[in-house]
Scaffold this active site. Structure first.
Site, PDB file in Angstrom:
ATOM      1  N   HIS A 154       2.871  -2.185   4.357  1.00  0.00           N
ATOM      2  CA  HIS A 154       3.722  -2.876   3.393  1.00  0.00           C
ATOM      3  C   HIS A 154       3.300  -2.440   1.995  1.00  0.00           C
ATOM      4  O   HIS A 154       2.108  -2.369   1.700  1.00  0.00           O
ATOM      5  CB  HIS A 154       3.567  -4.384   3.549  1.00  0.00           C
ATOM      6  CG  HIS A 154       4.613  -5.201   2.864  1.00  0.00           C
ATOM      7  ND1 HIS A 154       4.685  -5.309   1.486  1.00  0.00           N
ATOM      8  CD2 HIS A 154       5.622  -5.954   3.348  1.00  0.00           C
ATOM      9  CE1 HIS A 154       5.697  -6.092   1.172  1.00  0.00           C
ATOM     10  NE2 HIS A 154       6.283  -6.499   2.285  1.00  0.00           N
ATOM     11  N   ARG A 203      10.876  -8.431  -5.108  1.00  0.00           N
ATOM     12  CA  ARG A 203      11.644  -7.243  -5.492  1.00  0.00           C
ATOM     13  C   ARG A 203      13.123  -7.443  -5.215  1.00  0.00           C
ATOM     14  O   ARG A 203      13.981  -6.991  -5.970  1.00  0.00           O
ATOM     15  CB  ARG A 203      11.109  -6.019  -4.741  1.00  0.00           C
ATOM     16  CG  ARG A 203       9.769  -5.541  -5.269  1.00  0.00           C
ATOM     17  CD  ARG A 203       9.189  -4.421  -4.418  1.00  0.00           C
ATOM     18  NE  ARG A 203       8.576  -4.914  -3.197  1.00  0.00           N
ATOM     19  CZ  ARG A 203       8.763  -4.386  -1.992  1.00  0.00           C
ATOM     20  NH1 ARG A 203       9.566  -3.339  -1.853  1.00  0.00           N
ATOM     21  NH2 ARG A 203       8.166  -4.892  -0.936  1.00  0.00           N
TER      22      ARG A 203
END
Length: 489
Positions: free
Chosen positions: A268, A291
């Site tokens: 990740h 995000r």
């Protein structure tokens, strides 16, 4: 099988809880075993949400994008998932490719029902929808402002309901050490699989429980010196979001289960680097929703360098290529800044409040960050969001970013992040009925699995929001099929 015979569910994360909820609904007793001291597994820490398409929440959501999109469909979700799966899917032999595609189709076609089941029957708020990396539409659901993070909210709701049930028994601190195979028709041993359980007794004695088995024991991303070292030694030294616990796939291999994609491990791109403990080998995940709501990643003097909503594989690769490595610890870490404006921060408030409290993010201004290129970087990004220009990095979804005119006094929220080993796509082979298959593709009688312990669904990359979805869809399927087996035997 007698009505008193319990189904044994190993693992108390969302896959195990979903299977158990289906079993209890049919008045079948369940003994749930978990080696940890508290239930919930990694599912309880999941922070971005659960995918579903199409759901009523998607239709109700207000879009803040400058370009209107056509509505989401199962076909679009399927296309995104097939694309994300990559080479393990496209290079498979015909029969194996069919099995993988059937798993993916089952996941996608059941996704809306999974979201509505959690919302309508379990009372979980999933009304907020965001677009995460690798998705062509906003389809990742979580609660609204002020709500608990989605993993915690979902797991808590299911546990609260199950704890009221007299047919449900949860045993924590109970580590399964072996899957026991019946030896024959003689003696008193039941003619079904069982598990040997170490409950931490002072005399070191174990207990053996027999019954239909549902394995929901998770992956091996924290098994640094075990399966991870065996299958992906190149990831040594990269921190993880998972505690150091051994993977359980070998227990199932010992009774004939096949495994697949064990080398497919997801890194990740954003785990928090805590300034108070730079060398911590286990990191808090910086939710992809940050995000998705508009946040950006910058390196060096404040430059963006990647479409922040690319797949996790692509964003992690770009970080490792462009960012400077952090020194001074025994870990392999990179120096990246995650930045949100006030609009993105407000949309991600339920996450952000926790990160601020933990000291993993802080409120500041563009000028105080003293990054020479940052003002120009953010102004270009703001112009993209406003539709004045296209993004040279290819980003097309901007969540709730609202900052238009960037000044040194512009308020932003920032945290330092680094790639982290997060999820293992490989595991035991299952079919669309969650039955564990042996090396010849034959179901092992009385054995089901769901969640991260299984393999073949995600291929080389898992889309954000599909881990909780996988747990609900295949956990419920495992519960339904274990219930049918219980009635018939």
């Amino acid at each position: 099988m007698s009505p008193e015979q319990a189904v044994i569910v190993i693992g108390s994360g969302l896959a195990g809880l979903s299977a158990t909820t289906q079993l209890i609904a049919q008045r079948i007793p369940v003994i749930m075993l978990d080696r940890a001291a508290k239930p919930g597994g990694n599912s309880i820490k999941a922070s971005s949400g659960i995918n579903g398409a199409p759901t009523r929440f998607q239709f109700a959501a207000q879009t803040h994008q400058h370009q209107q999109q056509t509505p989401d469909t199962p076909e679009l979700f399927l296309t995104d998932t097939l694309r994300s799966a990559g080479r393990p899917l496209t290079t498979s032999a015909p029969d194996e490719r069919t099995r993988r595609e059937t798993l993916i189709s089952t996941l996608v076609s059941s996704s809306a029902d999974a979201v509505h089941w959690l919302s309508d029957e379990q009372g979980v708020d999933l009304s907020t929808v965001a677009q995460l990396g690798g998705h062509s539409r906003a389809r990742t659901h979580r609660g609204g402002a002020g709500q608990k993070p989605p993993g915690y909210a979902i797991v808590s709701a299911l546990l609260e309901s199950l704890n009221r049930e007299p047919l449900f028994q949860l045993r924590t601190g109970a580590r399964v050490t072996k899957v026991v195979v019946p030896t024959g028709a003689t003696g008193n041993e039941p003619q079904m699989l069982g598990v040997e359980v170490d409950a931490g007794r002072e005399d070191n004695r174990t207990e053996t429980l027999y019954g239909p088995l549902v394995f929901a024991t998770g992956g091996f991303a924290g098994d640094t010196h075990g399966l991870l070292e065996k299958y992906r030694p190149d990831l040594a030294g990269i921190p993880s979001t998972n505690e150091a616990r051994e993977g359980t796939q070998p227990l199932l291999q010992e009774v004939g289960a096949a495994v697949v994609d064990m080398e497919q491990v997801q890194v990740h791109p954003t785990g928090f680097v805590d300034s108070k403990d730079l060398g911590a080998p286990v990191k808090f995940l910086a939710a992809e929703a940050l995000r998705g709501e508009g946040g950006v990643l910058v390196v060096g003097e404040g430059e963006r360098f990647v479409d922040e909503l690319g797949t996790r594989e692509k964003v992690s690769g770009a970080v490792m290529e462009r960012a400077a490595q952090l020194t001074g610890t025994n870990l392999r870490q990179w120096d990246v800044t995650l930045l949100l404006d006030e609009g993105a921060a407000a949309a991600a408030k339920s996450h952000l409040d926790f990160y601020l409290w933990k000291g993993l993010m802080r409120k500041t201004t563009v000028g105080e960050l003293a990054l020479p290129a940052l003002m120009d970087t953010l102004q270009r990004y703001a112009d993209v969001v406003a539709g004045k220009r296209s993004d040279e990095l290819g980003r097309t979804s901007f969540g709730n970013w609202t900052l238009q005119d960037v000044t040194p006094e512009s308020v932003v929220y920032v945290g330092r992040v680094t790639p982290v080993v997060h999820f293992t796509m490989g595991g035991v082979v299952i079919d669309e009925r969650s039955r564990v298959l042996d090396t010849n593709g034959v179901p092992i009688k009385g054995l089901w699995a769901a969640g991260e312990v299984t393999g073949g669904l995600h291929g080389q990359n898992r889309l954000g929001g599909s881990s909780l979805l996988e747990c609900v869809v295949f956990g419920r399927i495992a519960g339904e099929n274990a219930a049918a087996f219980h009635r018939e035997n």
